[in-house]
Design a protein around this motif. Structure first.
Motif, PDB file in Angstrom:
ATOM      1  N   TYR A 112       0.827  -1.214   0.000  1.00 30.28           N
ATOM      2  CA  TYR A 112       0.000   0.000   0.000  1.00 30.28           C
ATOM      3  C   TYR A 112       0.860   1.262   0.000  1.00 30.28           C
ATOM      4  O   TYR A 112       0.593   2.199  -0.748  1.00 30.28           O
ATOM      5  N   VAL A 113       1.899   1.286   0.816  1.00 33.19           N
ATOM      6  CA  VAL A 113       2.725   2.492   0.926  1.00 33.19           C
ATOM      7  C   VAL A 113       3.447   2.776  -0.391  1.00 33.19           C
ATOM      8  O   VAL A 113       3.496   3.923  -0.866  1.00 33.19           O
ATOM      9  N   LYS A 114       4.012   1.741  -1.014  1.00 28.43           N
ATOM     10  CA  LYS A 114       4.700   1.932  -2.295  1.00 28.43           C
ATOM     11  C   LYS A 114       3.708   2.303  -3.395  1.00 28.43           C
ATOM     12  O   LYS A 114       4.012   3.130  -4.269  1.00 28.43           O
ATOM     13  N   ASN A 115       2.538   1.698  -3.354  1.00 30.16           N
ATOM     14  CA  ASN A 115       1.501   2.031  -4.329  1.00 30.16           C
ATOM     15  C   ASN A 115       1.118   3.508  -4.209  1.00 30.16           C
ATOM     16  O   ASN A 115       0.978   4.216  -5.206  1.00 30.16           O
ATOM     17  N   LEU A 116       0.991   3.953  -2.978  1.00 28.65           N
ATOM     18  CA  LEU A 116       0.632   5.347  -2.739  1.00 28.65           C
ATOM     19  C   LEU A 116       1.751   6.282  -3.160  1.00 28.65           C
ATOM     20  O   LEU A 116       1.514   7.310  -3.809  1.00 28.65           O
ATOM     21  N   ARG A 117       2.985   5.925  -2.835  1.00 29.98           N
ATOM     22  CA  ARG A 117       4.123   6.828  -3.069  1.00 29.98           C
ATOM     23  C   ARG A 117       4.511   6.911  -4.532  1.00 29.98           C
ATOM     24  O   ARG A 117       4.774   8.013  -5.048  1.00 29.98           O
ATOM     25  N   TYR A 118       4.554   5.792  -5.229  1.00 28.11           N
ATOM     26  CA  TYR A 118       5.108   5.773  -6.577  1.00 28.11           C
ATOM     27  C   TYR A 118       4.058   5.807  -7.684  1.00 28.11           C
ATOM     28  O   TYR A 118       4.377   6.181  -8.825  1.00 28.11           O
ATOM     29  N   ILE A 119       2.824   5.434  -7.385  1.00 29.88           N
ATOM     30  CA  ILE A 119       1.807   5.332  -8.437  1.00 29.88           C
ATOM     31  C   ILE A 119       0.712   6.381  -8.285  1.00 29.88           C
ATOM     32  O   ILE A 119       0.435   7.148  -9.213  1.00 29.88           O
ATOM     33  N   LEU A 120       0.096   6.427  -7.115  1.00 29.40           N
ATOM     34  CA  LEU A 120      -1.081   7.275  -6.942  1.00 29.40           C
ATOM     35  C   LEU A 120      -0.734   8.730  -6.649  1.00 29.40           C
ATOM     36  O   LEU A 120      -1.250   9.645  -7.300  1.00 29.40           O
ATOM     37  N   LEU A 121       0.127   8.940  -5.665  1.00 25.62           N
ATOM     38  CA  LEU A 121       0.382  10.310  -5.202  1.00 25.62           C
ATOM     39  C   LEU A 121       0.966  11.223  -6.280  1.00 25.62           C
ATOM     40  O   LEU A 121       0.553  12.392  -6.388  1.00 25.62           O
ATOM     41  N   PRO A 122       1.939  10.769  -7.100  1.00 19.55           N
ATOM     42  CA  PRO A 122       2.437  11.669  -8.161  1.00 19.55           C
ATOM     43  C   PRO A 122       1.342  12.140  -9.112  1.00 19.55           C
ATOM     44  O   PRO A 122       1.348  13.295  -9.547  1.00 19.55           O
ATOM     45  N   GLN A 123       0.404  11.246  -9.443  1.00 19.26           N
ATOM     46  CA  GLN A 123      -0.686  11.638 -10.330  1.00 19.26           C
ATOM     47  C   GLN A 123      -1.638  12.609  -9.642  1.00 19.26           C
ATOM     48  O   GLN A 123      -2.135  13.560 -10.262  1.00 19.26           O
ATOM     49  N   VAL A 124      -1.889  12.380  -8.370  1.00 15.98           N
ATOM     50  CA  VAL A 124      -2.790  13.259  -7.619  1.00 15.98           C
ATOM     51  C   VAL A 124      -2.205  14.663  -7.528  1.00 15.98           C
ATOM     52  O   VAL A 124      -2.920  15.660  -7.706  1.00 15.98           O
ATOM     53  N   ILE A 125      -0.915  14.764  -7.258  1.00 13.63           N
ATOM     54  CA  ILE A 125      -0.277  16.080  -7.129  1.00 13.63           C
ATOM     55  C   ILE A 125      -0.366  16.839  -8.443  1.00 13.63           C
ATOM     56  O   ILE A 125      -0.593  18.058  -8.459  1.00 13.63           O
ATOM     57  N   ARG A 126      -0.188  16.136  -9.579  1.00 13.67           N
ATOM     58  CA  ARG A 126      -0.327  16.806 -10.873  1.00 13.67           C
ATOM     59  C   ARG A 126      -1.733  17.364 -11.045  1.00 13.67           C
ATOM     60  O   ARG A 126      -1.919  18.467 -11.556  1.00 13.67           O
ATOM     61  N   GLN A 127      -2.736  16.599 -10.623  1.00 19.71           N
ATOM     62  CA  GLN A 127      -4.121  17.022 -10.823  1.00 19.71           C
ATOM     63  C   GLN A 127      -4.500  18.196  -9.938  1.00 19.71           C
ATOM     64  O   GLN A 127      -5.237  19.094 -10.364  1.00 19.71           O
ATOM     65  N   ILE A 128      -4.025  18.201  -8.718  1.00 18.59           N
ATOM     66  CA  ILE A 128      -4.470  19.227  -7.768  1.00 18.59           C
ATOM     67  C   ILE A 128      -3.473  20.373  -7.636  1.00 18.59           C
ATOM     68  O   ILE A 128      -3.636  21.228  -6.765  1.00 18.59           O
ATOM     69  N   LEU A 129      -2.444  20.406  -8.491  1.00 15.23           N
ATOM     70  CA  LEU A 129      -1.425  21.447  -8.378  1.00 15.23           C
ATOM     71  C   LEU A 129      -2.012  22.856  -8.439  1.00 15.23           C
ATOM     72  O   LEU A 129      -1.661  23.706  -7.610  1.00 15.23           O
ATOM     73  N   PRO A 130      -2.911  23.169  -9.392  1.00 21.14           N
ATOM     74  CA  PRO A 130      -3.501  24.527  -9.379  1.00 21.14           C
ATOM     75  C   PRO A 130      -4.229  24.836  -8.082  1.00 21.14           C
ATOM     76  O   PRO A 130      -4.168  25.953  -7.573  1.00 21.14           O
ATOM     77  N   ASN A 131      -4.911  23.830  -7.539  1.00 19.51           N
ATOM     78  CA  ASN A 131      -5.611  24.012  -6.271  1.00 19.51           C
ATOM     79  C   ASN A 131      -4.636  24.279  -5.134  1.00 19.51           C
ATOM     80  O   ASN A 131      -4.886  25.116  -4.257  1.00 19.51           O
ATOM     81  N   LEU A 132      -3.508  23.575  -5.149  1.00 19.32           N
ATOM     82  CA  LEU A 132      -2.507  23.762  -4.097  1.00 19.32           C
ATOM     83  C   LEU A 132      -1.900  25.162  -4.158  1.00 19.32           C
ATOM     84  O   LEU A 132      -1.683  25.795  -3.117  1.00 19.32           O
TER      85      LEU A 132
END
Length: 266
Positions: A178-198
């Motif tokens: 779960y941790v590797k899935n979150l760190r290497y797969i999911l989180l990078p994509q999420v940050i790209r999507q929400i970058l304007p919001n951040l």
């Protein structure tokens, strides 16, 4: 060919009416601006002797010190609220009901409270409950982080929900933890999507740091107020104008950085 527009294009009459309303609003805004300038000029506020104060080294160094204090609060608050918001978002999406409910209560409660109330609660309530003192810097940071963590959590949760579920399921099927899935797969994509919001939240936190003046934290706004008290009220408009320009410059820089990062990440 099928149209993808979600609204009807305005006709000639609607376009003419829109142009008339725009011109009328521009005339009214120009008239108000001219009246304000004339009023300030009649009170000698626009005299060069008043505005030359912004070129004095002592005033400039004080304003820059206040700006650095503002950026320090904003930077620490954004980083901490990002980390806390991520954990709250993961808790909100957890399959454990008690954790999901607790995260939802956190989000709904803090989003409904004013930031100023949270800052006062930390600055005055924390010493009363624990007996330990807290600096104005950390009281301001804690209040902003508590409020921003709820907004960041919702932004992260929206980003996670927007991802295809198949990615996480495929990673789990391949034995990725779960941790590797979150760190290497999911989180990078999420940050790209929400970058304007951040970045929007970063701009908002930078402006919200001005609330520190109510507890005595010497940030940009309080620095300007202290300079006016020292130099005299006739310098209020020039100094506050300089403070406003500094805030605008910081917000423009953050917006520009967001634009550059969005283009590179895309």
């Amino acid at each position: 060919m099928m149209s993808t527009e979600l609204y009807d294009r305005p006709g000639p009459i609607a376009r003419r009416r829109a142009r008339l309303w725009t011109a009328a609003a521009a005339v009214v805004a120009l008239a108000i601006a001219i009246w304000a300038v004339a009023k300030l000029a009649s009170q000698h506020v626009l005299d060069g002797d008043n505005w030359i104060v912004l070129t004095q080294p002592d005033v400039l160094s004080a304003l820059l010190a206040g700006l650095l204090a503002t950026l320090k609060v904003a930077g620490v608050s954004v980083v901490l609220s990002l980390v806390l918001g991520l954990f709250i978002a993961l808790g909100r999406m957890s399959k454990r009901r008690w954790l999901s409910v607790a995260s939802r209560v956190w989000i709904e409660a803090l989003r409904g409270l004013p930031e100023l109330l949270l800052i006062f609660f930390i600055y005055l309530g924390f010493p009363a409950v624990t007996g330990a003192s807290i600096s104005t810097f950390w009281a301001l940071v804690a209040g902003l982080v508590l409020y921003e963590s709820a907004s960041m959590a919702e932004a992260f949760r929206a980003g996670f929900l927007a991802l295809p579920k198949g990615q996480s399921e495929a990673a789990t099927a391949l034995g990725v933890r779960y941790v590797k899935n979150l760190r290497y797969i999911l989180l990078p994509q999420v940050i790209r999507q929400i970058l304007p919001n951040l970045v929007s939240e970063m701009v908002r936190v930078t402006k919200a740091s001005s609330l520190g003046f109510v507890i005595g934290y010497v940030e940009l706004l309080l620095t300007g107020e202290q300079a006016i008290e020292y130099l005299g009220g006739q310098y209020a408009v020039p100094i506050f104008a300089g403070v406003a320009v500094l805030y605008i410059i910081i917000c423009l820089i953050l917006s520009r950085v967001s634009h550059i990062l969005s283009k590179r990440l895309s």
